[in-house]
Motif scaffolding. Structure first.
Motif, PDB file in Angstrom:
ATOM      1  N   ILE A 136       0.865  -1.177   0.000  1.00  0.00           N
ATOM      2  CA  ILE A 136       0.000   0.000   0.000  1.00  0.00           C
ATOM      3  C   ILE A 136       0.903   1.228   0.000  1.00  0.00           C
ATOM      4  O   ILE A 136       1.778   1.360   0.867  1.00  0.00           O
ATOM      5  CB  ILE A 136      -0.931   0.013   1.227  1.00  0.00           C
ATOM      6  CG1 ILE A 136      -1.585  -1.365   1.409  1.00  0.00           C
ATOM      7  CG2 ILE A 136      -1.980   1.101   1.075  1.00  0.00           C
ATOM      8  CD1 ILE A 136      -2.408  -1.837   0.233  1.00  0.00           C
ATOM      9  N   CYS A 137       0.684   2.140  -0.949  1.00  0.00           N
ATOM     10  CA  CYS A 137       1.673   3.192  -1.185  1.00  0.00           C
ATOM     11  C   CYS A 137       1.004   4.532  -1.468  1.00  0.00           C
ATOM     12  O   CYS A 137      -0.152   4.603  -1.886  1.00  0.00           O
ATOM     13  CB  CYS A 137       2.551   2.825  -2.395  1.00  0.00           C
ATOM     14  SG  CYS A 137       3.146   1.122  -2.397  1.00  0.00           S
ATOM     15  N   GLY A 138       1.779   5.600  -1.276  1.00  0.00           N
ATOM     16  CA  GLY A 138       1.290   6.926  -1.609  1.00  0.00           C
ATOM     17  C   GLY A 138       2.229   8.013  -1.130  1.00  0.00           C
ATOM     18  O   GLY A 138       3.308   7.743  -0.592  1.00  0.00           O
ATOM     19  N   ILE A 139       1.805   9.256  -1.334  1.00  0.00           N
ATOM     20  CA  ILE A 139       2.648  10.421  -1.083  1.00  0.00           C
ATOM     21  C   ILE A 139       1.838  11.475  -0.337  1.00  0.00           C
ATOM     22  O   ILE A 139       0.616  11.580  -0.489  1.00  0.00           O
ATOM     23  CB  ILE A 139       3.197  10.977  -2.413  1.00  0.00           C
ATOM     24  CG1 ILE A 139       4.397  10.158  -2.893  1.00  0.00           C
ATOM     25  CG2 ILE A 139       3.596  12.438  -2.315  1.00  0.00           C
ATOM     26  CD1 ILE A 139       4.983  10.614  -4.220  1.00  0.00           C
ATOM     27  N   SER A 140       2.518  12.267   0.471  1.00  0.00           N
ATOM     28  CA  SER A 140       1.976  13.483   1.071  1.00  0.00           C
ATOM     29  C   SER A 140       0.897  13.171   2.109  1.00  0.00           C
ATOM     30  O   SER A 140       1.113  12.382   3.028  1.00  0.00           O
ATOM     31  CB  SER A 140       1.461  14.421  -0.017  1.00  0.00           C
ATOM     32  OG  SER A 140       1.069  15.672   0.515  1.00  0.00           O
ATOM     33  N   LYS A 165       2.665  -7.412   2.243  1.00  0.00           N
ATOM     34  CA  LYS A 165       4.081  -7.450   2.574  1.00  0.00           C
ATOM     35  C   LYS A 165       4.556  -6.160   3.223  1.00  0.00           C
ATOM     36  O   LYS A 165       5.580  -6.155   3.905  1.00  0.00           O
ATOM     37  CB  LYS A 165       4.907  -7.724   1.317  1.00  0.00           C
ATOM     38  CG  LYS A 165       4.651  -9.079   0.685  1.00  0.00           C
ATOM     39  CD  LYS A 165       4.986 -10.218   1.644  1.00  0.00           C
ATOM     40  CE  LYS A 165       4.744 -11.574   1.006  1.00  0.00           C
ATOM     41  NZ  LYS A 165       5.001 -12.687   1.967  1.00  0.00           N
ATOM     42  N   GLY A 166       3.835  -5.042   2.980  1.00  0.00           N
ATOM     43  CA  GLY A 166       4.283  -3.805   3.597  1.00  0.00           C
ATOM     44  C   GLY A 166       3.681  -2.582   2.942  1.00  0.00           C
ATOM     45  O   GLY A 166       2.653  -2.649   2.271  1.00  0.00           O
ATOM     46  N   TYR A 167       4.376  -1.468   3.125  1.00  0.00           N
ATOM     47  CA  TYR A 167       3.867  -0.195   2.622  1.00  0.00           C
ATOM     48  C   TYR A 167       5.016   0.733   2.275  1.00  0.00           C
ATOM     49  O   TYR A 167       6.162   0.528   2.687  1.00  0.00           O
ATOM     50  CB  TYR A 167       2.931   0.456   3.629  1.00  0.00           C
ATOM     51  CG  TYR A 167       3.542   0.780   4.976  1.00  0.00           C
ATOM     52  CD1 TYR A 167       3.879   2.085   5.322  1.00  0.00           C
ATOM     53  CD2 TYR A 167       3.759  -0.217   5.931  1.00  0.00           C
ATOM     54  CE1 TYR A 167       4.414   2.394   6.570  1.00  0.00           C
ATOM     55  CE2 TYR A 167       4.288   0.081   7.182  1.00  0.00           C
ATOM     56  CZ  TYR A 167       4.613   1.388   7.498  1.00  0.00           C
ATOM     57  OH  TYR A 167       5.144   1.681   8.728  1.00  0.00           O
ATOM     58  N   MET A 168       4.681   1.768   1.498  1.00  0.00           N
ATOM     59  CA  MET A 168       5.670   2.721   1.020  1.00  0.00           C
ATOM     60  C   MET A 168       5.056   4.113   1.063  1.00  0.00           C
ATOM     61  O   MET A 168       3.925   4.313   0.608  1.00  0.00           O
ATOM     62  CB  MET A 168       6.081   2.362  -0.414  1.00  0.00           C
ATOM     63  CG  MET A 168       7.117   3.274  -1.043  1.00  0.00           C
ATOM     64  SD  MET A 168       7.196   3.037  -2.840  1.00  0.00           S
ATOM     65  CE  MET A 168       7.254   1.247  -2.969  1.00  0.00           C
ATOM     66  N   LEU A 169       5.799   5.074   1.603  1.00  0.00           N
ATOM     67  CA  LEU A 169       5.292   6.442   1.703  1.00  0.00           C
ATOM     68  C   LEU A 169       6.376   7.434   1.330  1.00  0.00           C
ATOM     69  O   LEU A 169       7.530   7.296   1.741  1.00  0.00           O
ATOM     70  CB  LEU A 169       4.816   6.734   3.131  1.00  0.00           C
ATOM     71  CG  LEU A 169       3.531   6.029   3.584  1.00  0.00           C
ATOM     72  CD1 LEU A 169       3.335   6.190   5.080  1.00  0.00           C
ATOM     73  CD2 LEU A 169       2.335   6.563   2.813  1.00  0.00           C
ATOM     74  N   GLY A 170       5.976   8.445   0.550  1.00  0.00           N
ATOM     75  CA  GLY A 170       6.897   9.505   0.165  1.00  0.00           C
ATOM     76  C   GLY A 170       6.503  10.821   0.808  1.00  0.00           C
ATOM     77  O   GLY A 170       5.342  11.230   0.739  1.00  0.00           O
ATOM     78  N   ASN A 171       7.454  11.501   1.455  1.00  0.00           N
ATOM     79  CA  ASN A 171       7.219  12.775   2.146  1.00  0.00           C
ATOM     80  C   ASN A 171       5.869  12.770   2.859  1.00  0.00           C
ATOM     81  O   ASN A 171       5.021  13.640   2.644  1.00  0.00           O
ATOM     82  CB  ASN A 171       7.298  13.940   1.161  1.00  0.00           C
ATOM     83  CG  ASN A 171       8.723  14.201   0.701  1.00  0.00           C
ATOM     84  OD1 ASN A 171       9.248  13.449  -0.107  1.00  0.00           O
ATOM     85  ND2 ASN A 171       9.347  15.248   1.205  1.00  0.00           N
TER      86      ASN A 171
END
Length: 500
Positions: free
Chosen positions: A194-198, A226-232
Motif C-alpha cells: 500500500i503506497c502513496g505520497i503526502s 508485505k508492507g507499505y511505502m510512503l513519500g514525504n
C-alpha cells in the motif's frame, strides 16, 4: 471388536467426521462470502486506446468502479495497469494520491504512471501523450485509485455519502481492495504493498493495519500483504509543520539570530501559538517575511506567476459541446511557462474533461459535472481542522506505524530533501521515536554513479524492517522531480536489495 494401538476408536472416527464437516462448512462459508462479494457492483473495462496517444496502448490498462460503503453508495474509480515485466510475479501496488482529494491521474501522468504529456506537441486544446521511461509499471502491477469519494471520477449516490474523514477513507479503501481482489483472484498471491505520497501518510498506515488485522481475524480474501511505502508523508499534523522553522534555518532561509529568537520565544511551538505571546508572534511575522515567497513543495523552484493565466478551474459551457469535441475558454500554449510546475497540471485537466477521453475511460455519464486535478473542498489546509465534506480526524499516525513494527512487515519511507511542506527532519524524528534497531547506518545511495540521496535501514523483532531514504534534489513529490532515481530506489527495495 478388538482395538489395536493403531486402530482409531469409534469416538475418534466421530471426531474426525465432525472435523471434516466443520472444515467443509468453513470452506463453503468462505466460498459463499466470495460469491457475495462478487455480487457487488464491480465494473471493469479494458482500455485499448486513448485520445492523445497514437495507436494501441503498449500495456494493459483497465478502468472501473468498485462500490463501497454501508449500502454500496460510494463508487470509487480506479485505473489498473499490469506490470510490463512479469504481472504474475511482480508486486501489486495500491497507489493513493494525497490532498486529500487529488486525482489518481496526478500520479498516472506526473509521478509514477506509464504516461507523461508531450508538451512540444500539446498546443491548442488537444494534449498529446508519450510513454514515461521511468514508469513504475515497468516493475509492478499498480492500482491507481480516486479516493476519497469526491476525488477524480469517484462519486456517491447520495449527498450524505460524500461526507468522509481520515478513518472513513481508510475503511472504504480497505473494502475497495477486498472487493477488487475477489474480482481479480489471479493477483491474490502477488506481494501486496500500500503506497502513496503526502497527506496519504495519514491514511495508509491505518489501511495497512486493517489488512493485517483482517487477515488475522480470518477475513476473506486473505491478502498477501508485505508492507507499505510512503513519500514525504504527513504523519503528525502539528510536528510536521513545526519542523518547517528548523528546516528553513538549516537551508539558510532564516538567520541564526532569528531562528534562535523564534525558538526561544515560541518555546518550539509555531502552530498552536499563544496569541498573548507578543515576542513569539513578532518573530513569526519576521519568519513569514523570509519565507512567504518560497515555493514550499520544492524550495528551489519559483512560485508560479499566475496573474496572466486562469490557473484555477477550466470551465466552459458543456451544453455547447458536441459529442467528441471541447471548446474551453482558453487553450493551452505550445509550451508551458518555464519553471511553473502548477501550470503543467492543467494539461491533465483539459485532457480528463474531454468527452472523448471520458468515453474511452468508460466514465459513467452524469456522475460528475467537472473533473478536478485536486478537489479543494476536501483538500487539507494546514491549521484547518475540517471542511464541510471531509473531517481530518486523525491528528497523527505514529501509533499506527509503531503497531506495524510488531507485524511481518516491510516499510520504505522516502523524502525529497528540498521539500519544506513536510520536511525530512520531521520524518526522521518520528522514525527515530519508534526505537528500532539500526541495521545499516546513514550512507549515500547511488544511481548512475551519482549520489541519489542518503539512506538508513532499521529492523525490529526479525520480522519488521524499515528503510528510510532521502532523494537528493527532489521536492514534495520525489518521483515527479527525480524519476530515474526513484525507479531505481523502488526496484531495489522490492527485490530486497540494499539501496546503495
Amino acid at each position: 471388536m478388538t482395538l489395536t494401538a493403531d486402530s482409531p476408536s469409534p469416538a475418534a472416527d466421530h471426531q474426525s467426521e465432525e472435523l471434516q464437516v466443520k472444515t467443509s462448512s468453513s470452506a463453503i462459508l468462505r466460498f459463499v462470502l466470495l460469491l457475495v462479494f462478487s455480487e457487488v457492483i464491480v465494473s471493469q473495462s479494458i482500455v485499448k486506446t486513448l485520445p492523445g496517444f497514437p495507436g494501441d496502448l503498449p500495456f494493459k490498462l483497465e478502468t472501473g468502479y468498485v462500490a463501497v460503503g454501508e449500502r454500496d453508495e460510494v463508487q470509487l474509480f480506479y485505473y489498473f495497469v499490469e506490470s510490463e515485466r512479469n504481472p504474475t510475479d511482480d508486486p501489486l501496488m495500491l497507489w493513493l494520491a494525497g490532498g486529500p482529494g487529488c486525482s489518481a491521474l496526478r500520479a498516472f501522468f506526473y509521478e509514477i504512471g506509464p504516461f507523461t504529456f508531450n508538451y512540444e506537441n500539446s498546443g491548442g486544446n488537444q494534449p498529446t501523450m508519450e510513454l514515461n521511461p521511468y514508469s513504475w509499471t515497468k516493475i509492478a502491477n499498480i492500482i491507481f485509485i480516486d479516493q476519497p469519494v469526491g476525488t477524480g471520477f469517484s462519486y456517491a449516490n447520495t449527498s450524505e455519502a460524500y461526507l468522509s474523514s481520515d478513518t472513513i477513507s481508510a475503511t472504504q479503501t480497505y473494502e475497495f481492495l477486498r472487493k477488487w481482489l475477489v474480482d481479480h483472484p489471479k493477483f491474490l498471491n502477488n506481494p501486496l504493498y500500500i503506497c502513496g505520497i503526502s497527506y496519504i501518510g495519514m491514511v495508509v498506515p491505518i489501511i495497512v493495519e486493517e489488512i493485517y488485522n483482517g487477515n488475522e481475524a480470518g477475513n476473506e480474501p486473505q491478502m498477501n500483504i508485505k508492507g507499505y511505502m510512503l513519500g514525504n508523508p504527513l504523519t503528525d499534523k502539528n510536528r510536521d509543520v513545526n519542523s518547517r522553522i528548523q528546516y528553513a534555518h538549516r537551508v539558510t532561509l532564516l538567520s541564526d539570530e532569528l531562528y534562535k529568537s523564534t525558538k526561544a520565544n515560541c518555546h518550539g511551538e509555531y502552530v498552536d501559538v499563544d496569541p498573548n505571546n507578543g515576542l513569539c508572534t513578532s518573530d513569526l511575522q519576521d519568519v513569514e517575511k523570509c519565507i512567504e515567497k518560497i515555493n514550499l513543495p520544492q524550495i528551489l523552484e519559483p512560485l508560479c506567476d499566475t496573474s496572466h493565466v486562469n490557473l484555477s478551474l477550466l470551465r466552459w459551457d458543456r451544453s455547447s459541446l458536441e459529442e467528441n469535441s471541447m471548446d474551453p475558454l482558453w487553450s493551452l500554449p505550445l509550451l508551458p511557462e518555464p519553471g511553473c510546475r502548477d501550470f503543467i497540471y492543467n494539461y491533465a485537466t483539459m485532457w480528463a474533461n474531454d468527452r472523448a477521453v471520458q468515453k474511452a475511460l468508460h466514465i459513467r455519464e452524469g456522475t460528475i459535472t467537472e473533473w478536478l486535478h485536486c478537489n479543494h473542498s476536501i483538500e487539507y489546509s494546514f491549521g484547518r481542522s475540517a471542511t464541510n465534506a471531509y473531517t481530518f480526524n486523525v491528528p497523527n499516525t505514529v501509533g499506527y506505524h509503531r503497531n506495524l513494527t510488531n507485524k511481518n512487515c516491510r516499510a520504505l519511507i522516502f523524502s525529497g530533501d528540498l521539500d519544506m511542506r513536510v520536511p525530512h527532519l520531521a520524518t526522521e524524528k518520528w522514525i527515530k521515536s519508534l526505537n528500532l534497531t539500526v541495521e545499516s547506518g546513514w550512507k549515500p545511495w547511488f544511481v548512475n554513479n551519482q549520489v541519489a540521496g542518503y539512506t538508513v535501514s532499521y529492523t525490529h523483532n526479525d520480522d519488521y524492517s524499515l528503510t528510510y531514504a532521502t532523494v537528493k534534489g527532489a521536492g514534495h513529490t520525489s518521483p515527479e522531480h527525480k524519476p530515474s532515481e526513484c525507479l531505481a530506489m523502488v526496484d531495489r527495495w522490492f527485490a530486497h536489495y540494499p539501496l546503495w
